[in-house]
Design a protein around this motif. Sequence first.
Motif, PDB file in Angstrom:
ATOM      1  N   ILE A 129       0.839  -1.209   0.000  1.00 36.97           N
ATOM      2  CA  ILE A 129       0.000   0.000   0.000  1.00 36.97           C
ATOM      3  C   ILE A 129       0.864   1.245   0.000  1.00 36.97           C
ATOM      4  O   ILE A 129       0.599   2.210  -0.737  1.00 36.97           O
ATOM      5  N   GLN A 130       1.927   1.269   0.800  1.00 38.08           N
ATOM      6  CA  GLN A 130       2.809   2.433   0.844  1.00 38.08           C
ATOM      7  C   GLN A 130       3.548   2.617  -0.472  1.00 38.08           C
ATOM      8  O   GLN A 130       3.753   3.749  -0.926  1.00 38.08           O
ATOM      9  N   ALA A 131       3.941   1.516  -1.109  1.00 38.43           N
ATOM     10  CA  ALA A 131       4.572   1.621  -2.425  1.00 38.43           C
ATOM     11  C   ALA A 131       3.598   2.223  -3.433  1.00 38.43           C
ATOM     12  O   ALA A 131       3.990   3.039  -4.280  1.00 38.43           O
ATOM     13  N   LEU A 132       2.332   1.827  -3.333  1.00 35.86           N
ATOM     14  CA  LEU A 132       1.308   2.385  -4.221  1.00 35.86           C
ATOM     15  C   LEU A 132       1.138   3.883  -3.975  1.00 35.86           C
ATOM     16  O   LEU A 132       1.004   4.660  -4.922  1.00 35.86           O
ATOM     17  N   PHE A 133       1.176   4.303  -2.705  1.00 34.70           N
ATOM     18  CA  PHE A 133       1.079   5.736  -2.391  1.00 34.70           C
ATOM     19  C   PHE A 133       2.259   6.502  -2.980  1.00 34.70           C
ATOM     20  O   PHE A 133       2.087   7.628  -3.474  1.00 34.70           O
ATOM     21  N   ARG A 134       3.456   5.921  -2.927  1.00 35.02           N
ATOM     22  CA  ARG A 134       4.621   6.591  -3.513  1.00 35.02           C
ATOM     23  C   ARG A 134       4.453   6.733  -5.016  1.00 35.02           C
ATOM     24  O   ARG A 134       4.731   7.792  -5.600  1.00 35.02           O
ATOM     25  N   TYR A 135       3.994   5.663  -5.645  1.00 35.67           N
ATOM     26  CA  TYR A 135       3.772   5.703  -7.088  1.00 35.67           C
ATOM     27  C   TYR A 135       2.721   6.748  -7.451  1.00 35.67           C
ATOM     28  O   TYR A 135       2.900   7.533  -8.389  1.00 35.67           O
ATOM     29  N   LEU A 136       1.614   6.788  -6.703  1.00 33.57           N
ATOM     30  CA  LEU A 136       0.557   7.753  -6.985  1.00 33.57           C
ATOM     31  C   LEU A 136       1.038   9.185  -6.761  1.00 33.57           C
ATOM     32  O   LEU A 136       0.640  10.103  -7.489  1.00 33.57           O
ATOM     33  N   SER A 137       1.900   9.396  -5.789  1.00 39.18           N
ATOM     34  CA  SER A 137       2.444  10.730  -5.531  1.00 39.18           C
ATOM     35  C   SER A 137       3.282  11.204  -6.712  1.00 39.18           C
ATOM     36  O   SER A 137       3.150  12.351  -7.168  1.00 39.18           O
ATOM     37  N   VAL A 138       4.148  10.319  -7.211  1.00 41.72           N
ATOM     38  CA  VAL A 138       4.989  10.684  -8.348  1.00 41.72           C
ATOM     39  C   VAL A 138       4.139  10.840  -9.601  1.00 41.72           C
ATOM     40  O   VAL A 138       4.369  11.748 -10.418  1.00 41.72           O
ATOM     41  N   THR A 139       3.146   9.978  -9.778  1.00 45.57           N
ATOM     42  CA  THR A 139       2.245  10.077 -10.930  1.00 45.57           C
ATOM     43  C   THR A 139       1.480  11.401 -10.904  1.00 45.57           C
ATOM     44  O   THR A 139       1.259  12.025 -11.955  1.00 45.57           O
ATOM     45  N   PHE A 140       1.068  11.823  -9.717  1.00 47.73           N
ATOM     46  CA  PHE A 140       0.372  13.101  -9.577  1.00 47.73           C
ATOM     47  C   PHE A 140       1.240  14.247 -10.091  1.00 47.73           C
ATOM     48  O   PHE A 140       0.760  15.134 -10.810  1.00 47.73           O
ATOM     49  N   TRP A 141       2.525  14.231  -9.757  1.00 44.39           N
ATOM     50  CA  TRP A 141       3.435  15.284 -10.219  1.00 44.39           C
ATOM     51  C   TRP A 141       3.626  15.212 -11.736  1.00 44.39           C
ATOM     52  O   TRP A 141       3.683  16.235 -12.415  1.00 44.39           O
TER      53      TRP A 141
END
Length: 333
Positions: A129-141
């Motif tokens: 889940i935390q890896a997914l949050f990191r990916y979504l954060s970078v994707t957002f940028w």
Amino acid sequence: MATRRKPQQYGDDLTNGTHSPPVMPLQTSPAARSPFLPTRLEALLISIYPSTLLLGSIFSTLSSSTRNVPYSATSQSHPPEFAPSYFAHKKNIFNIYFVKVGWFWTTLAFSIFILLNPDFGRGLSRRRIQALFRYLSVTFWWMCMTQWFFGAPLIDQYFRFTGGQCQLMRDPEARKQMGDKTEYFTAAACKAVGGSWKGGHDISGHVFLLILGSALLWFEILPALTRAEGLRDGRKITLDDGKIASVAVEKQRGLSGLGVDMKNEDGTTRKGVKLAIGVMALMWWMLLMTAAYFHTWFEKFTGLAMAFAWLWGVYFLPRGVPALRAVLGMPGV
């Protein structure tokens, strides 16, 4: 003379079959390296990006094959009929099917890595889940910079802020209707009506994408590679009490709830890594080609800066901020 006792090495209890957490001394010395800074290995990997841009830019300046052919400041490339290399064509197959859809390849490599690697535990684990949050954060940028940010993406907004606009319409009637001031707020919309997007600072979207995507994959798979190769993980973190400690302290806490078999972990950490390395290698090559044949020095630098700024916030800032680390976690922890 008293014999100096050899300090216990992390992992001794794990390899002999027991699972009691080792005693990890906290590093509270003022001279301790800041958690916000990269390790030596991370610094070496990060340095690849500016070095690649510098190498490509030097080549474009010194090579007669690029220096003596026309260059269009409007398109930030050599005209197709004068392109000094196959990779200097914007329509080369790697640019069309790889760079233009670069976030698809980044997503594919990332997904396979976290789905197939048992280091993330079983099912929808905390690590996954935390890896997914990191990916979504970078994707957002990535989306904010290149797709949409309350209108035009930030790259296009910055271009207009620095004086750029859509002009030089090919169709006289369309140009007349448009007037002196553009009504087209993105490079894509401008080009779609036959206009030229010129006059401002054009942050290199290719440099931004290639660095952001490949560095995301690097940071995610690096802990797996360090374990597989027996390299030391030198990352530091700030604990809740403000003390600085080795990341092994938090890693040991996390492993206890994942059900990961540490004795077999090294044999499984390479799953999903090969595709990620292949994607990163091709991204590096296209970054070198971008540096050699497209954009100015400063446009490439700002593309790098925009990627690095967000990556630091996702992969380095949580090391020193426990509350943020509780949400985004850290790769391999």
